[in-house]
Design an enzyme around this catalytic site. Sequence first.
Site, PDB file in Angstrom:
ATOM      1  N   GLU A  12       0.800  -1.218   0.000  1.00  0.00           N
ATOM      2  CA  GLU A  12       0.000   0.000   0.000  1.00  0.00           C
ATOM      3  C   GLU A  12       0.838   1.276   0.000  1.00  0.00           C
ATOM      4  OE1 GLU A  12      -3.926  -1.792   2.303  1.00  0.00           O
ATOM      5  OE2 GLU A  12      -2.341  -0.862   3.480  1.00  0.00           O
ATOM      6  N   GLY A  78     -12.467  -3.474   2.090  1.00  0.00           N
ATOM      7  CA  GLY A  78     -13.513  -4.349   1.582  1.00  0.00           C
ATOM      8  C   GLY A  78     -14.784  -3.556   1.359  1.00  0.00           C
ATOM      9  N   MET A 153     -13.044  -9.369   6.999  1.00  0.00           N
ATOM     10  CA  MET A 153     -14.465  -9.683   6.903  1.00  0.00           C
ATOM     11  C   MET A 153     -14.748 -10.675   5.776  1.00  0.00           C
ATOM     12  SD  MET A 153     -15.483  -8.112   9.469  1.00  0.00           S
ATOM     13  CE  MET A 153     -17.205  -8.521   9.240  1.00  0.00           C
ATOM     14  N   MET A 174      -9.067  -2.199   8.543  1.00  0.00           N
ATOM     15  CA  MET A 174      -8.529  -2.549   9.855  1.00  0.00           C
ATOM     16  C   MET A 174      -7.704  -1.457  10.541  1.00  0.00           C
ATOM     17  SD  MET A 174      -7.521  -6.557   9.080  1.00  0.00           S
ATOM     18  CE  MET A 174      -6.981  -6.870  10.762  1.00  0.00           C
ATOM     19  N   ASP A 198     -11.645  -6.074  -2.413  1.00  0.00           N
ATOM     20  CA  ASP A 198     -12.587  -7.190  -2.306  1.00  0.00           C
ATOM     21  C   ASP A 198     -13.951  -6.642  -1.911  1.00  0.00           C
ATOM     22  OD1 ASP A 198     -12.813  -7.716   0.949  1.00  0.00           O
ATOM     23  OD2 ASP A 198     -10.840  -6.996   0.352  1.00  0.00           O
TER      24      ASP A 198
END
Length: 231
Positions: A12, A78, A153, A174, A198
């Site tokens: 990242e 996500g 998740m 997170m 995702d």
Amino acid sequence: MRIAVIGAMEEEVRILRDKLEQAETETVAGCEFTKGQLAGHEVILLKSGIGKVNAAMSTTILLERYKPEKVINTGSAGGFHHSLNVGDVVISTEVRHHDVDVTAFNYEYGQVPGMPPGFKADEALVALAEKCMQAEENIQVVKGMIATGDSFMSDPNRVAAIRDKFENLYAVEMEAAAVAQVCHQYEVPFVIIRALSDIAGKESNVSFDQFLDQAALHSTNFIVKVLEELK
């Protein structure tokens, strides 16, 4: 202007680090800080590590040691909203914890005692980020709530439970709420900008591995545009 950009993982931050001029890197308490120049700004790029404790600790070191004027948290997330697809970008309007429950003492779900229920992103940074992405044709960009917890998740039952708690949730990840909470306490303006790797609950672990690099590229390109427009 001195701007801090925070990402949790090497994937990242790598692309943005390579774009910094006169870059110097130091490690403090296991957290990697790279100082450099980009788009006329002094940029401090922090690789925080994954999860809320790492994010809170490293953001505190960042604000105490480097004293940035603004903070941008980037990386992957996500997707939670039904309209979103892998590669889309979410800009935070507010950030909440999705794994905090002190409702027995009359706090809202997700509210840390002594803190507001959610942490509001800086309106000027949100507006600037939104403006920077208006020309994008192949990437959907939305703004809304992002929620944070120390779990990936992938369980559809947990995804459904969180959807029940947060009706207007767009993305989960997170670190963001920890970054936001520290910025709130230090009164430093922040915004969270996340590209989706995702869609929560839909084979998320497979999608994450497959599309992390794509999400990192989208979020990094977006950050560069914001820095170029930031005055």
